[in-house]
Design a protein around this motif. Structure first.
Motif, PDB file in Angstrom:
ATOM      1  N   ALA A 330       0.824  -1.208   0.000  1.00 33.59           N
ATOM      2  CA  ALA A 330       0.000   0.000   0.000  1.00 33.59           C
ATOM      3  C   ALA A 330       0.862   1.263   0.000  1.00 33.59           C
ATOM      4  CB  ALA A 330      -0.934   0.004   1.208  1.00 33.59           C
ATOM      5  N   ALA A 331       1.908   1.277   0.841  1.00 38.85           N
ATOM      6  CA  ALA A 331       2.743   2.471   0.952  1.00 38.85           C
ATOM      7  C   ALA A 331       3.488   2.755  -0.347  1.00 38.85           C
ATOM      8  CB  ALA A 331       3.723   2.306   2.114  1.00 38.85           C
ATOM      9  N   CYS A 332       4.155   1.737  -0.900  1.00 41.21           N
ATOM     10  CA  CYS A 332       4.974   1.950  -2.099  1.00 41.21           C
ATOM     11  C   CYS A 332       4.117   2.165  -3.337  1.00 41.21           C
ATOM     12  CB  CYS A 332       5.906   0.761  -2.300  1.00 41.21           C
ATOM     13  SG  CYS A 332       7.149   0.571  -0.999  1.00 41.21           S
ATOM     14  N   THR A 333       2.988   1.474  -3.430  1.00 46.85           N
ATOM     15  CA  THR A 333       2.124   1.658  -4.597  1.00 46.85           C
ATOM     16  C   THR A 333       1.547   3.064  -4.633  1.00 46.85           C
ATOM     17  OG1 THR A 333       1.562  -0.693  -4.623  1.00 46.85           O
ATOM     18  CG2 THR A 333       0.100   0.797  -5.805  1.00 46.85           C
ATOM     19  N   ALA A 334       1.049   3.533  -3.488  1.00 45.36           N
ATOM     20  CA  ALA A 334       0.483   4.881  -3.442  1.00 45.36           C
ATOM     21  C   ALA A 334       1.539   5.936  -3.761  1.00 45.36           C
ATOM     22  CB  ALA A 334      -0.142   5.139  -2.067  1.00 45.36           C
ATOM     23  N   ALA A 335       2.736   5.788  -3.179  1.00 43.71           N
ATOM     24  CA  ALA A 335       3.799   6.755  -3.441  1.00 43.71           C
ATOM     25  C   ALA A 335       4.257   6.700  -4.892  1.00 43.71           C
ATOM     26  CB  ALA A 335       4.988   6.499  -2.505  1.00 43.71           C
ATOM     27  N   ALA A 336       4.353   5.494  -5.458  1.00 48.73           N
ATOM     28  CA  ALA A 336       4.772   5.369  -6.857  1.00 48.73           C
ATOM     29  C   ALA A 336       3.752   6.005  -7.796  1.00 48.73           C
ATOM     30  CB  ALA A 336       4.967   3.895  -7.213  1.00 48.73           C
ATOM     31  N   LEU A 337       2.465   5.777  -7.540  1.00 52.20           N
ATOM     32  CA  LEU A 337       1.431   6.390  -8.380  1.00 52.20           C
ATOM     33  C   LEU A 337       1.484   7.911  -8.279  1.00 52.20           C
ATOM     34  CD1 LEU A 337      -1.594   3.990  -7.783  1.00 52.20           C
ATOM     35  CD2 LEU A 337      -0.191   4.199  -9.839  1.00 52.20           C
ATOM     36  N   ALA A 338       1.712   8.416  -7.059  1.00 53.22           N
ATOM     37  CA  ALA A 338       1.790   9.869  -6.887  1.00 53.22           C
ATOM     38  C   ALA A 338       2.978  10.454  -7.661  1.00 53.22           C
ATOM     39  CB  ALA A 338       1.911  10.210  -5.402  1.00 53.22           C
ATOM     40  N   LEU A 339       4.111   9.780  -7.613  1.00 57.68           N
ATOM     41  CA  LEU A 339       5.279  10.273  -8.342  1.00 57.68           C
ATOM     42  C   LEU A 339       5.071  10.187  -9.848  1.00 57.68           C
ATOM     43  CD1 LEU A 339       8.384   8.985  -6.338  1.00 57.68           C
ATOM     44  CD2 LEU A 339       7.283  11.220  -6.289  1.00 57.68           C
ATOM     45  N   LEU A 340       4.425   9.126 -10.306  1.00 64.44           N
ATOM     46  CA  LEU A 340       4.168   9.012 -11.744  1.00 64.44           C
ATOM     47  C   LEU A 340       3.181  10.083 -12.215  1.00 64.44           C
ATOM     48  CD1 LEU A 340       3.985   5.132 -12.161  1.00 64.44           C
ATOM     49  CD2 LEU A 340       5.826   6.663 -12.871  1.00 64.44           C
ATOM     50  N   VAL A 341       2.185  10.372 -11.398  1.00 63.29           N
ATOM     51  CA  VAL A 341       1.259  11.461 -11.741  1.00 63.29           C
ATOM     52  C   VAL A 341       2.002  12.791 -11.795  1.00 63.29           C
ATOM     53  CG1 VAL A 341      -0.728  12.775 -10.907  1.00 63.29           C
ATOM     54  CG2 VAL A 341      -0.790  10.285 -10.893  1.00 63.29           C
ATOM     55  N   ARG A 342       2.922  12.990 -10.871  1.00 62.37           N
ATOM     56  CA  ARG A 342       3.729  14.222 -10.885  1.00 62.37           C
ATOM     57  C   ARG A 342       4.676  14.239 -12.084  1.00 62.37           C
ATOM     58  NH1 ARG A 342       5.689  18.293 -11.584  1.00 62.37           N
ATOM     59  NH2 ARG A 342       6.874  19.662 -10.178  1.00 62.37           N
ATOM     60  N   ALA A 343       5.159  13.076 -12.489  1.00 63.21           N
ATOM     61  CA  ALA A 343       6.118  13.022 -13.593  1.00 63.21           C
ATOM     62  C   ALA A 343       5.480  13.348 -14.935  1.00 63.21           C
ATOM     63  CB  ALA A 343       6.763  11.637 -13.652  1.00 63.21           C
ATOM     64  N   VAL A 344       4.187  13.087 -15.098  1.00 60.69           N
ATOM     65  CA  VAL A 344       3.555  13.324 -16.399  1.00 60.69           C
ATOM     66  C   VAL A 344       3.671  14.793 -16.814  1.00 60.69           C
ATOM     67  CG1 VAL A 344       1.367  13.285 -17.640  1.00 60.69           C
ATOM     68  CG2 VAL A 344       2.040  11.331 -16.258  1.00 60.69           C
ATOM     69  N   PRO A 345       3.231  15.766 -15.978  1.00 66.21           N
ATOM     70  CA  PRO A 345       3.422  17.162 -16.412  1.00 66.21           C
ATOM     71  C   PRO A 345       4.860  17.647 -16.280  1.00 66.21           C
ATOM     72  CG  PRO A 345       2.384  17.111 -14.262  1.00 66.21           C
ATOM     73  CD  PRO A 345       2.477  15.692 -14.721  1.00 66.21           C
ATOM     74  N   ALA A 346       5.603  17.111 -15.283  1.00 67.72           N
ATOM     75  CA  ALA A 346       6.967  17.603 -15.059  1.00 67.72           C
ATOM     76  C   ALA A 346       7.891  17.225 -16.202  1.00 67.72           C
ATOM     77  CB  ALA A 346       7.498  17.074 -13.733  1.00 67.72           C
ATOM     78  N   LEU A 347       7.854  15.976 -16.628  1.00 65.51           N
ATOM     79  CA  LEU A 347       8.748  15.516 -17.683  1.00 65.51           C
ATOM     80  C   LEU A 347       8.231  15.839 -19.073  1.00 65.51           C
ATOM     81  CD1 LEU A 347       9.897  12.087 -16.232  1.00 65.51           C
ATOM     82  CD2 LEU A 347      10.855  14.361 -15.894  1.00 65.51           C
ATOM     83  N   ALA A 348       7.021  16.384 -19.158  1.00 67.92           N
ATOM     84  CA  ALA A 348       6.518  16.850 -20.448  1.00 67.92           C
ATOM     85  C   ALA A 348       6.944  18.282 -20.747  1.00 67.92           C
ATOM     86  CB  ALA A 348       4.994  16.751 -20.492  1.00 67.92           C
TER      87      ALA A 348
END
Length: 361
Positions: A330-348
């Motif tokens: 639960a901890a790593c999945t939630a954090a990974a999803l949050a970082l991936l959501v942040r990465a979409v606009p950041a790395l674009a």
């Protein structure tokens, strides 16, 4: 670009270019003629396209090389990233050889092996650190906690649930072995570095061929999804393979496989963000996962105080239903999803792929 090349070459960020353009009379109408919404988006693309005056030689685009030269270069680059896996495999083999030795000997061998793996990981991180990345000691501490919990957290949580701190044994039970997870995570470093490099190279190519930031963002988002999907294949294969090599049933512990896979994806997403200049978001995601895991153990201890039984009910319910691996999943999945959501606009953003924001991955 030709008219304002000197301004762009001296700039340290896109905002400095935007300010200089406005001072020279460039308006949003001029930016619209260049297919940009305003001066600021135009400045961002200029910042991405014009080389910096203080850029090192490694940031200059190399000429086209033959296929064999690329293979040799890739092989040389992969060698340093193979060091963590080699050190971890040697440690596991040494611990297996010292199985009949005294506990102090096994502890010493394990400590030396852990230090060797940590040094190899530090060397890989130094090679891939972007010049815009930071994070101080928070990042390494968070990574250390997450890996430590992946190896011994389930055992610790189980013991706390059943006995409390006064009943904790001095060592993990004989049936507990984090070697498969450690081996899989160590050998996932080369695939992670390759996927990150694959994404960075193709993002720079998309930047060179795009006429606007919207077009560039549209090209980068599928690349990011493809890089994450490619990396997901690594833990999906390595985790069962490590259990099989060590004589265990590959799919006997689905919780351990899910926990190891979610941690691998979390570390990959954090490294990808940090290497492109978003170390703050990466460290925040890692620290959030650490806090969730630590709070799960603390909640069980707090529940032993009078009137605090309800504090541990969520943790107890999750462990009863899915096992102790439910907490790191639960901890790593939630954090990974949050970082991936942040990465979409950041790395674009075009500025995330300039030589001053990203380095070797």
């Amino acid at each position: 670009m030709s008219r304002h090349r000197e301004l762009c070459a001296r700039a340290v960020d896109p905002l400095e270019i935007a300010a200089g353009l406005e001072e020279r009379g460039v308006t949003d109408r001029t930016a619209a003629d260049c297919r940009h919404r305003d001066v600021f988006t135009l400045a961002e693309e200029l910042y991405a396209r014009v080389p910096r005056e203080n850029a090192p030689e490694a940031d200059i685009v190399a000429p086209e090389r033959s296929c064999w030269a690329r293979v040799r270069s890739a092989a040389r680059s992969a060698v340093p990233y193979s060091l963590p896996g080699a050190a971890c495999a040697a440690t596991v083999a040494a611990l297996a050889s010292a199985g009949a030795q005294a506990p102090e000997v096994r502890t010493g061998v394990g400590a030396c092996g852990a230090a060797a793996v940590a040094a190899a990981l530090w060397f890989c991180a130094r090679r891939g650190r972007g010049r815009g990345a930071g994070g101080g000691v928070s990042g390494p501490l968070s990574v250390g906690w997450l890996i430590g919990y992946a190896l011994f957290g389930d055992w610790l949580l189980t013991e706390v649930l059943h006995g409390g701190p006064d009943a904790l044994p001095t060592a993990a039970p004989a049936g507990h072995d984090g070697a498969p997870t450690a081996l899989a995570l160590a050998f996932a470093v080369p695939p992670g570095a390759w996927c990150a490099h694959w994404f960075a190279v193709r993002a720079r190519r998309a930047l060179a061929g795009s006429r606007g930031l919207a077009e560039f963002a549209g090209r980068v988002r599928p690349l990011l999804a493809a890089a994450v999907a490619l990396f997901l294949c690594a833990p999906a294969v390595l985790l069962p393979a490590a259990r099989l090599v060590l004589g265990e049933r590959p799919y006997a512990a689905w919780g351990d496989l899910a926990a190891g896979g979610s941690l691998a994806v979390l570390l990959f997403a954090a490294r990808l963000l940090a290497a492109h200049g978003f170390a703050g978001a990466a460290v925040a995601g890692l620290a959030a996962a650490c806090c969730v895991e630590a709070l799960a153990v603390c909640a069980v201890l707090i529940a032993r105080l009078p009137g605090c039984d309800a504090v541990a009910r969520p943790v107890t319910a999750a462990v009863t239903a899915e096992g102790p691996a439910a907490v790191p999943v639960a901890a790593c999945t939630a954090a990974a999803l949050a970082l991936l959501v942040r990465a979409v606009p950041a790395l674009a953003r075009a500025s995330a792929h300039t030589p001053s924001r990203s380095g070797r991955l």
